[in-house]
Write a protein that holds these residues in place. Structure first.
Motif, short mmCIF file in Angstrom:
data_model
loop_
_atom_site.label_atom_id
_atom_site.label_comp_id
_atom_site.label_asym_id
_atom_site.label_seq_id
_atom_site.Cartn_x
_atom_site.Cartn_y
_atom_site.Cartn_z
N ALA A 15 0.82 -1.20 0.00
CA ALA A 15 0.00 0.00 0.00
C ALA A 15 0.86 1.26 0.00
O ALA A 15 0.51 2.26 -0.63
N LYS A 48 1.91 1.98 -3.38
CA LYS A 48 0.79 2.41 -4.21
C LYS A 48 0.37 3.85 -3.92
O LYS A 48 -0.06 4.57 -4.83
N GLN A 49 0.45 4.27 -2.65
CA GLN A 49 -0.14 5.55 -2.25
C GLN A 49 0.86 6.63 -1.89
O GLN A 49 0.69 7.79 -2.25
N ASP A 77 -2.77 0.67 -11.78
CA ASP A 77 -3.70 0.97 -10.68
C ASP A 77 -5.15 0.80 -11.11
O ASP A 77 -5.59 1.41 -12.08
N ASN A 116 -7.87 -1.06 -5.52
CA ASN A 116 -7.40 -0.18 -4.45
C ASN A 116 -8.38 -0.08 -3.29
O ASN A 116 -8.00 0.28 -2.18
N ILE A 147 -5.74 -0.52 -0.11
CA ILE A 147 -5.46 0.62 0.77
C ILE A 147 -6.26 0.56 2.07
O ILE A 147 -5.68 0.74 3.16
N PRO A 148 -7.58 0.30 2.05
CA PRO A 148 -8.29 0.16 3.33
C PRO A 148 -7.73 -0.96 4.21
O PRO A 148 -7.75 -0.84 5.44
N ILE A 159 -4.90 0.60 5.97
CA ILE A 159 -5.39 1.51 7.01
C ILE A 159 -5.87 0.72 8.22
O ILE A 159 -5.63 1.10 9.38
N ILE A 169 -0.47 6.51 5.90
CA ILE A 169 -1.63 6.28 5.04
C ILE A 169 -2.90 6.59 5.83
O ILE A 169 -3.17 5.97 6.85
N VAL A 204 -7.27 8.03 5.49
CA VAL A 204 -8.45 8.02 4.61
C VAL A 204 -8.37 9.17 3.61
O VAL A 204 -8.69 9.00 2.42
N TYR A 229 -5.96 8.31 0.91
CA TYR A 229 -6.56 7.29 0.04
C TYR A 229 -7.52 7.91 -0.95
O TYR A 229 -7.51 7.58 -2.14
N GLY A 236 -5.73 7.42 -4.01
CA GLY A 236 -6.15 6.05 -4.28
C GLY A 236 -7.43 5.96 -5.07
O GLY A 236 -7.67 4.97 -5.77
#
Length: 311
Positions: free
Chosen positions: A153, A156-157, A209, A214, A218-219, A222, A229, A231, A234, A238
């Motif tokens: 993640a 990715k973020q 992506d 995602n 991502i969640p 989190i 990271i 919300v 994201y 994200g």
């Protein structure tokens, strides 16, 4: 007899896509939402398999390309389940409903409404699996799985810029919608699965992506208290750039392109079946007609009246 490939032509497939897009865009909204929830759940399970496969410290340190390739080979079962069960993924709808709207079989407001509902349905389904199965089920609570989720993640973020994520989103849904295209082009289940598998393998192996993927990646990070990271991050990196890139990749690079090439300035076709030389219920040779509620595969058997243009 000259050899032939038992598959639909690109022109026929594009007509299927248009008719399927019309069927999707005019479906009852509660069914659209539930179908989208189902798709989000199924893709979340495939995302979980990918994160689990990535949880190999030795490979990550010594052969990162190889472990990414292995993960890419297993991930496509998610879209396979989605397409073969007729669930609605918003990224695929960006192609289906765009073609239908361009072909005047669906109004633009209904197209946008379908996008809106499928997006939120996919999000609900993804978060359901993240919380109920992966989270409370503690699937990724211990190392090396927890570290793999957080590391994935973060890459990715946190690391990439907004424009990079947007461009990777274009490449992703270009390939995802090509997988949907090839799934319709094949006449048998094996051909459909192979057609789905190859483009999805390509997008995962390239690290592109996908907005719905995602919603799990991502969640989940989190949930595991990944540092850096939030919300807000994201949503900003994200969802927004990935969603915009996926819309461009599916709606423009695939949907608009194939509509322009094969449906613009052409007469609507009458398509009568999905399989050559099959057996009908009466036992005679003919075409095989699928169930009417199988939207994507059944698009090819709609009568010409279903292709009437909207004013």
């Amino acid at each position: 007899m000259a050899p032939s490939i038992d598959a639909y032509t690109p022109t026929e497939v594009t007509e299927f896509i248009s008719r399927a897009g019309r069927a999707k865009g005019t479906m009852r909204l509660d069914k659209v939402f539930l179908s989208s929830v189902s798709a989000g759940c199924l893709l979340a399970l495939a995302c979980g398999t990918t994160m689990s496969t990535n949880a190999s410290p030795w490979f990550q340190d010594n052969a990162p390309g190889l472990i990414r390739t292995i993960s890419a080979l297993v991930f496509p079962y998610g879209l396979t389940l989605i397409i073969l069960t007729g669930a609605d993924l918003c990224t695929g709808s960006f192609m289906f409903t765009t073609v239908a709207a361009l072909n005047r079989q669906l109004s633009w407001p209904k197209m946008l409404l379908h996008w809106f509902i499928t997006f939120w349905g996919n999000l609900c389904g993804s978060l359901l699996v993240v919380a109920l199965i992966f989270g409370y089920g503690e699937v990724f609570s211990a190392d090396p799985f927890r570290s793999a989720v957080i590391s994935f993640a973060t890459k990715k973020q946190v690391t990439p810029e907004f424009h990079s994520i947007f461009l990777r989103g274009i490449g992703c849904n270009w390939l995802v919608c090509l997988a949907c295209f090839l799934a319709l082009q094949g006449r048998d289940m094996a051909s459909k699965i192979i057609g789905i598998w190859l483009p999805i393998y390509a997008f995962v192996s390239l690290g592109f992506d996908h907005v719905v993927a995602n919603m799990t990646f991502i969640p989940m990070a989190i949930w595991l208290d990944a540092p850096g990271i939030s919300v807000g991050l994201y949503i900003w990196k994200g969802i927004i750039p990935t969603l915009l890139g996926n819309i461009v990749g599916g709606g423009l690079f695939v949907g608009t392109y194939y509509w322009y090439m094969y449906l613009l300035d052409t007469n609507s076709m009458t398509l009568t079946g999905l399989r050559k030389g099959g057996k009908t219920e009466e036992g005679t040779e003919g075409t095989v007609t699928p169930r009417g509620d199988d939207l994507e595969s059944g698009a090819g058997v709609m009568e010409s009246r279903d292709s009437a243009k909207l004013s």
